[in-house]
Design an enzyme around this catalytic site. Structure first.
Site, PDB file in Angstrom:
ATOM      1  N   GLU A  36       0.855  -1.184   0.000  1.00 28.01           N
ATOM      2  CA  GLU A  36       0.000   0.000   0.000  1.00 28.01           C
ATOM      3  C   GLU A  36       0.892   1.236   0.000  1.00 28.01           C
ATOM      4  O   GLU A  36       1.731   1.409   0.893  1.00 28.01           O
ATOM      5  CB  GLU A  36      -0.916   0.034   1.217  1.00 28.01           C
ATOM      6  CG  GLU A  36      -1.849   1.240   1.215  1.00 28.01           C
ATOM      7  CD  GLU A  36      -2.828   1.256   2.370  1.00 28.01           C
ATOM      8  OE1 GLU A  36      -3.627   2.206   2.442  1.00 28.01           O
ATOM      9  OE2 GLU A  36      -2.792   0.324   3.207  1.00 28.01           O
TER      10      GLU A  36
ATOM     11  N   ASP B 229       4.865   5.160   3.548  1.00 28.12           N
ATOM     12  CA  ASP B 229       4.557   6.586   3.633  1.00 28.12           C
ATOM     13  C   ASP B 229       5.783   7.295   4.177  1.00 28.12           C
ATOM     14  O   ASP B 229       6.727   6.651   4.654  1.00 28.12           O
ATOM     15  CB  ASP B 229       3.331   6.853   4.520  1.00 28.12           C
ATOM     16  CG  ASP B 229       2.543   8.084   4.073  1.00 28.12           C
ATOM     17  OD1 ASP B 229       3.167   9.162   3.937  1.00 28.12           O
ATOM     18  OD2 ASP B 229       1.320   7.991   3.863  1.00 28.12           O
TER      19      ASP B 229
ATOM     20  N   ASP C 131      10.817   6.366  -0.102  1.00 29.38           N
ATOM     21  CA  ASP C 131      10.338   6.510  -1.470  1.00 29.38           C
ATOM     22  C   ASP C 131       9.908   5.158  -2.020  1.00 29.38           C
ATOM     23  O   ASP C 131      10.720   4.235  -2.157  1.00 29.38           O
ATOM     24  CB  ASP C 131      11.464   7.101  -2.318  1.00 29.38           C
ATOM     25  CG  ASP C 131      11.023   7.520  -3.706  1.00 29.38           C
ATOM     26  OD1 ASP C 131       9.987   7.031  -4.189  1.00 29.38           O
ATOM     27  OD2 ASP C 131      11.729   8.354  -4.318  1.00 29.38           O
TER      28      ASP C 131
ATOM     29  N   ASP D 153      -2.111  11.978  -4.542  1.00 28.04           N
ATOM     30  CA  ASP D 153      -2.184  13.396  -4.878  1.00 28.04           C
ATOM     31  C   ASP D 153      -2.522  13.544  -6.356  1.00 28.04           C
ATOM     32  O   ASP D 153      -1.814  13.015  -7.216  1.00 28.04           O
ATOM     33  CB  ASP D 153      -0.837  14.057  -4.579  1.00 28.04           C
ATOM     34  CG  ASP D 153      -0.908  15.579  -4.589  1.00 28.04           C
ATOM     35  OD1 ASP D 153      -1.697  16.119  -5.390  1.00 28.04           O
ATOM     36  OD2 ASP D 153      -0.176  16.209  -3.818  1.00 28.04           O
TER      37      ASP D 153
ATOM     38  N   ASP E 140     -11.058  10.485  -6.110  1.00 29.78           N
ATOM     39  CA  ASP E 140     -12.298  11.229  -6.347  1.00 29.78           C
ATOM     40  C   ASP E 140     -12.032  12.419  -7.258  1.00 29.78           C
ATOM     41  O   ASP E 140     -12.873  13.310  -7.372  1.00 29.78           O
ATOM     42  CB  ASP E 140     -12.923  11.686  -5.025  1.00 29.78           C
ATOM     43  CG  ASP E 140     -12.183  12.848  -4.392  1.00 29.78           C
ATOM     44  OD1 ASP E 140     -10.985  13.043  -4.701  1.00 29.78           O
ATOM     45  OD2 ASP E 140     -12.777  13.578  -3.587  1.00 29.78           O
TER      46      ASP E 140
ATOM     47  N   THR F 261     -13.074   6.072   4.003  1.00 31.84           N
ATOM     48  CA  THR F 261     -12.219   6.873   4.867  1.00 31.84           C
ATOM     49  C   THR F 261     -12.903   8.179   5.263  1.00 31.84           C
ATOM     50  O   THR F 261     -13.898   8.598   4.667  1.00 31.84           O
ATOM     51  CB  THR F 261     -10.892   7.202   4.174  1.00 31.84           C
ATOM     52  OG1 THR F 261     -11.141   8.144   3.120  1.00 31.84           O
ATOM     53  CG2 THR F 261     -10.253   5.951   3.590  1.00 31.84           C
TER      54      THR F 261
ATOM     55  N   PHE G  69     -11.691  11.233   4.926  1.00 36.81           N
ATOM     56  CA  PHE G  69     -11.564  12.200   3.847  1.00 36.81           C
ATOM     57  C   PHE G  69     -12.494  11.861   2.687  1.00 36.81           C
ATOM     58  O   PHE G  69     -13.048  12.740   2.041  1.00 36.81           O
ATOM     59  CB  PHE G  69     -10.117  12.271   3.358  1.00 36.81           C
ATOM     60  CG  PHE G  69      -9.201  13.001   4.293  1.00 36.81           C
ATOM     61  CD1 PHE G  69      -9.370  14.355   4.531  1.00 36.81           C
ATOM     62  CD2 PHE G  69      -8.177  12.340   4.941  1.00 36.81           C
ATOM     63  CE1 PHE G  69      -8.532  15.045   5.403  1.00 36.81           C
ATOM     64  CE2 PHE G  69      -7.339  13.011   5.806  1.00 36.81           C
ATOM     65  CZ  PHE G  69      -7.509  14.368   6.035  1.00 36.81           C
ATOM     66  N   GLU G  70     -12.654  10.567   2.449  1.00 35.80           N
ATOM     67  CA  GLU G  70     -13.564  10.152   1.383  1.00 35.80           C
ATOM     68  C   GLU G  70     -14.997  10.580   1.703  1.00 35.80           C
ATOM     69  O   GLU G  70     -15.723  11.078   0.837  1.00 35.80           O
ATOM     70  CB  GLU G  70     -13.494   8.637   1.199  1.00 35.80           C
ATOM     71  CG  GLU G  70     -14.346   8.123   0.052  1.00 35.80           C
ATOM     72  CD  GLU G  70     -14.168   6.625  -0.168  1.00 35.80           C
ATOM     73  OE1 GLU G  70     -14.783   6.092  -1.111  1.00 35.80           O
ATOM     74  OE2 GLU G  70     -13.411   5.988   0.614  1.00 35.80           O
TER      75      GLU G  70
END
Length: 350
Positions: free
Chosen positions: A181, A206, A233, A256, A292, A329, A331-332
């Site tokens: 992920e 991350d 990375d 992003d 999205d 999520t 944010f979703e």
């Protein structure tokens, strides 16, 4: 999972630099990774910016007598204070020495981990090359709980992406099938997926230190032992640290979108990225993307469809319904409340 724009590891609108076009009226929330600087500047390390970064040293004034004794070759001067607190000047060579000392302090800071024994500030160091990146680490406040999780659990469940070894995933995950992920934000969805499917290992990548600590803490409290957190990375991980056909899947949720046209080159899902992904996936492994941001969804669909190593699992060759295993999520949900349409894409490696 990166709680990145609901439309690219990590929040305000997902933009960086300047672009001529305006951002939409309801821009998606960004995830845990701040955007990279404009043009081709490589990503700045976590420790080089933000309130915790060391400021350049002030240039100390010298006396008039000392200035008078300076050699003729050093008569070029620079002002010692931008605030006007002193009228004295500093010889150019002395000012250069002060700047060099400040840069050296910043360089040492970039190489020192925020938490001894925890994620490295610059794990790949000079090993990586100068290239366009889709992220920029940012320095953020780490809570007491996140710090405790990092200090206690990083030696057991964390690893730095240094590009100097090939990971033994069978040993790392005790023989579980492993999905990668890329970008997980604060880790809530990743922790939930790990708890819901303990038979699958999740290698979560991350660069956001608070999110790393948060995910470790969430997994620990849930009793999940199938999560490993990788710092650095993802491109270096894919290119240099994973064996061929070692992954059972790839998840890229809300990366992003880099909405400005001049920054589209920074989007993660590109043909070159898929060229790195395909060899490390097992045949039949699923690449699962979600966004999205409508234009980015269209690009994802186009790029994945055109790649010869991937086949769309959707019968109509379009988007797929959200799988039950992908949690909704925070944010979703905010994006959906604003009328954003979320698109999932599921492609199998052939």
């Amino acid at each position: 999972m990166s709680e990145q724009p609901l439309n690219p590891t990590t929040a305000p609108a997902p933009d960086s630099g300047t672009a001529d076009e305006a951002t939409p009226a309801d821009p998606p929330a960004t995830g845990s990774v701040a955007e990279a600087p404009a043009d081709d500047t490589p990503a700045t390390d976590v420790h080089t910016a933000g309130p915790g970064a060391e400021a350049p040293a002030a240039e100390a004034p010298v006396s008039d007598a000392a200035a008078a004794d300076a050699p003729a070759a050093d008569t070029t001067t620079v002002h010692a204070s931008a605030t006007g607190s002193t009228a004295a000047d500093v010889p150019a060579d002395e000012a250069a020495a002060l700047r060099a000392a400040s840069f050296e302090r910043a360089r040492r800071m970039r190489q020192e981990p925020r938490f001894p024994g925890g994620p490295a500030a610059d794990p790949a160091g000079s090993h990586h090359e100068r290239r366009i990146r889709s992220f920029q680490p940012r320095r953020s406040r780490v809570t007491t709980g996140q710090q405790e999780a990092l200090e206690r659990l990083w030696p057991k469940w964390g690893l730095d992406i240094d590009g100097k070894r090939v990971l033994d995933l069978d040993q790392l995950f005790d023989g579980l099938p492993v999905v990668l992920e890329i970008g997980f934000g604060m880790g809530e969805a990743t922790a939930q997926m790990a708890a819901d499917d303990p038979g699958t290992g999740i290698l979560a990548v991350d660069v956001h230190t608070p999110g790393q600590g948060n995910l470790l803490g969430l997994a620990d409290r849930a009793g999940s032992t199938n999560v490993r957190v990788a710092n650095g990375d993802a491109v270096i991980l894919l290119r240099e640290m994973l064996a061929p056909e070692s992954l059972d899947g790839l998840r890229v949720y809300f990366p992003d979108p880099w909405p400005k046209a001049r920054h589209h080159k920074r989007r993660l899902i590109q043909p070159e990225f898929l060229d790195l992904v395909a060899p490390v996936l097992k045949p039949g492994a699923i690449v699962h993307c979600a966004t999205d941001w409508e234009p980015y969804a269209e690009q994802m669909l186009e790029v994945l469809t055109a790649h010869p190593r991937f086949a769309n699992t959707a019968a109509d060759g379009g988007y797929a319904p959200r799988p039950a295993f992908r949690p909704l999520t925070r944010f979703e949900g905010q994006g959906l409340d604003k009328g954003h349409v979320v698109h999932d894409l599921l492609f199998a490696r052939v």
